[in-house]
Every structure is written in C-alpha cells, then in structure tokens.
Design a protein around this motif. Sequence first.
Motif, mmCIF file in Angstrom:
data_model
loop_
_atom_site.group_PDB
_atom_site.id
_atom_site.type_symbol
_atom_site.label_atom_id
_atom_site.label_comp_id
_atom_site.label_asym_id
_atom_site.label_seq_id
_atom_site.Cartn_x
_atom_site.Cartn_y
_atom_site.Cartn_z
ATOM 1 N N GLU A 1 1.054 -1.390 -0.113
ATOM 2 C CA GLU A 1 0.037 0.062 0.087
ATOM 3 C C GLU A 1 0.902 1.170 0.142
ATOM 4 O O GLU A 1 1.772 1.304 0.699
ATOM 5 N N SER A 2 0.470 2.288 -0.506
ATOM 6 C CA SER A 2 0.983 3.586 -0.567
ATOM 7 C C SER A 2 0.069 4.593 -0.690
ATOM 8 O O SER A 2 -1.136 4.366 -0.769
ATOM 9 N N GLY A 3 0.454 5.692 -0.249
ATOM 10 C CA GLY A 3 -0.401 7.041 -0.477
ATOM 11 C C GLY A 3 -0.785 7.722 0.672
ATOM 12 O O GLY A 3 -1.716 8.693 0.655
ATOM 13 N N GLY A 4 -0.794 7.074 1.993
ATOM 14 C CA GLY A 4 -1.247 7.637 2.920
ATOM 15 C C GLY A 4 -0.412 8.728 3.454
ATOM 16 O O GLY A 4 0.617 9.116 2.758
ATOM 17 N N GLY A 5 -1.132 9.485 4.639
ATOM 18 C CA GLY A 5 -0.215 10.817 4.820
ATOM 19 C C GLY A 5 -1.255 11.601 5.771
ATOM 20 O O GLY A 5 -2.166 10.912 6.394
ATOM 21 N N LEU A 6 -0.505 12.887 6.218
ATOM 22 C CA LEU A 6 -1.322 13.406 7.323
ATOM 23 C C LEU A 6 -2.182 14.619 6.559
ATOM 24 O O LEU A 6 -1.471 15.512 5.632
ATOM 25 N N SER B 1 -3.053 3.449 -2.885
ATOM 26 C CA SER B 1 -2.672 2.693 -3.981
ATOM 27 C C SER B 1 -2.527 1.370 -3.117
ATOM 28 O O SER B 1 -1.780 1.271 -2.196
ATOM 29 N N CYS B 2 -2.844 0.249 -3.929
ATOM 30 C CA CYS B 2 -2.179 -1.065 -3.455
ATOM 31 C C CYS B 2 -1.723 -2.046 -4.700
ATOM 32 O O CYS B 2 -2.447 -2.399 -5.598
ATOM 33 N N ALA B 3 -0.519 -2.148 -4.446
ATOM 34 C CA ALA B 3 0.063 -2.754 -5.926
ATOM 35 C C ALA B 3 0.617 -4.292 -5.662
ATOM 36 O O ALA B 3 1.019 -4.512 -4.212
ATOM 37 N N ALA B 4 0.059 -5.266 -6.321
ATOM 38 C CA ALA B 4 0.160 -6.742 -6.044
ATOM 39 C C ALA B 4 1.157 -7.275 -6.895
ATOM 40 O O ALA B 4 1.334 -7.012 -8.083
ATOM 41 N N SER B 5 1.927 -8.185 -6.169
ATOM 42 C CA SER B 5 2.756 -9.062 -7.219
ATOM 43 C C SER B 5 2.820 -10.602 -6.753
ATOM 44 O O SER B 5 2.387 -10.859 -5.539
ATOM 45 N N GLY B 6 2.949 -11.529 -7.434
ATOM 46 C CA GLY B 6 2.881 -13.141 -7.096
ATOM 47 C C GLY B 6 1.366 -13.544 -7.498
ATOM 48 O O GLY B 6 1.430 -14.727 -7.387
ATOM 49 N N ARG B 7 0.452 -12.605 -7.696
ATOM 50 C CA ARG B 7 -0.746 -13.080 -8.186
ATOM 51 C C ARG B 7 -1.380 -12.328 -8.969
ATOM 52 O O ARG B 7 -1.257 -11.015 -8.816
ATOM 53 N N MET C 1 -11.022 -7.418 -4.342
ATOM 54 C CA MET C 1 -10.165 -6.945 -3.401
ATOM 55 C C MET C 1 -10.888 -5.964 -2.530
ATOM 56 O O MET C 1 -11.795 -5.529 -2.766
ATOM 57 N N GLY C 2 -10.185 -5.853 -1.384
ATOM 58 C CA GLY C 2 -10.850 -5.268 -0.181
ATOM 59 C C GLY C 2 -10.007 -4.181 0.336
ATOM 60 O O GLY C 2 -8.700 -4.400 0.295
ATOM 61 N N TRP C 3 -10.794 -2.942 1.228
ATOM 62 C CA TRP C 3 -9.797 -2.112 1.919
ATOM 63 C C TRP C 3 -10.257 -2.184 3.195
ATOM 64 O O TRP C 3 -11.680 -2.153 3.545
ATOM 65 N N PHE C 4 -9.474 -2.401 4.275
ATOM 66 C CA PHE C 4 -9.721 -2.305 5.557
ATOM 67 C C PHE C 4 -9.163 -1.369 6.261
ATOM 68 O O PHE C 4 -8.090 -0.770 5.934
ATOM 69 N N ALA D 1 -4.613 -4.133 -15.403
ATOM 70 C CA ALA D 1 -3.526 -4.269 -16.219
ATOM 71 C C ALA D 1 -2.218 -4.143 -15.409
ATOM 72 O O ALA D 1 -1.113 -4.341 -15.660
ATOM 73 N N LYS D 2 -2.656 -3.349 -14.273
ATOM 74 C CA LYS D 2 -1.391 -2.560 -13.358
ATOM 75 C C LYS D 2 -1.445 -3.675 -12.132
ATOM 76 O O LYS D 2 -0.261 -3.459 -11.270
ATOM 77 N N ASN D 3 -2.325 -4.467 -11.892
ATOM 78 C CA ASN D 3 -2.372 -5.278 -11.034
ATOM 79 C C ASN D 3 -2.626 -4.373 -9.532
ATOM 80 O O ASN D 3 -1.902 -4.873 -8.648
ATOM 81 N N THR D 4 -3.415 -3.294 -9.774
ATOM 82 C CA THR D 4 -3.508 -2.484 -8.468
ATOM 83 C C THR D 4 -5.030 -2.085 -8.417
ATOM 84 O O THR D 4 -5.620 -1.863 -8.972
ATOM 85 N N VAL D 5 -5.002 -1.780 -6.954
ATOM 86 C CA VAL D 5 -6.369 -1.304 -6.600
ATOM 87 C C VAL D 5 -6.091 -0.032 -5.774
ATOM 88 O O VAL D 5 -5.110 0.203 -5.307
ATOM 89 N N TYR D 6 -6.848 0.736 -5.934
ATOM 90 C CA TYR D 6 -6.946 2.203 -5.576
ATOM 91 C C TYR D 6 -8.145 2.487 -4.521
ATOM 92 O O TYR D 6 -9.303 1.992 -4.487
#
Length: 127
Positions: free
Chosen positions: A6-11, A21-27, A34-37, A75-80
């Motif tokens: 995951e990336s993109g967090g902040g104050l 963003s959540c980038a996946a590899s290996g699958r 996909m879920g966000w918690f 295509a990018k194996n990514t969830v936002y």
Amino acid sequence: QVRLVESGGGLVQAGDSLRLSCAASGRTLNAYAMGWFRQAPGKEREFVAAISSRDGRTYYADSVKGRFTISRDNAKNTVYLQMGSLKPEDTAVYYCAVDSVPFRRVIVTTTTGYDYWGQGTQVSVSS
C-alpha cells in the motif's frame, strides 16, 4: 508468494482528499475481489470497501459511502481507494487485502474472507 504494497497515506486536514494505492505481485488480481480495511488505535480492523472480480461491483461501509471510491486496474495489478471529504474519524492504518476465493459471487466484508494482506499505510486526518 503474494505481496501487497500500500502507498499514498499521509497527514491531511479535515475535508481533504487522498488516494491510496495497493500494488500486487505474485498473483494476478483479476480473478479475485479486493478489499480495503482500516484499523484505528485500540479498535478492531473494520471493512471499508471492496470491489468484485467479475463485474467491478463495489460495496462500501456506511461510514464512507459517498466519500470513498474503490477502483481497480487489472492491467497494473493495482487497486485504489480514493478518499474525499476526510474526517478525523477516518484516521487509521489502511490495509488492502485479496479475497481468498477466486470469482466469488458475493462481496465479503469480514477479514476472514481475505487471505493476503498488505503492511498498511497510515492515514491521519486533523481537525
């Protein structure tokens, strides 16, 4: 082995927006919902949003409905997770997760339905 980052967090201030963003590899993700918690200090991990594998159906917790939008780019194996109108109560560590069952017909909102998790990204919203 599946790895989610995951990336993109902040104050930010109340009312601001962030995109996680959540980038996946290996699958390849396109077969899995996909879920966000999120998990705030002293609280249990709670469901935020999910998106199905087949048709891109989305489902949101009532607390974020109308403010957050989940999307995926297979295509990018990514969830936002686009987060808008942020509130101090949105402060938490946000995690993405992969459904444990491919092409599941229903969207699962419990942590037990997901078998791979990212390390989390901190979102802090000041008032």
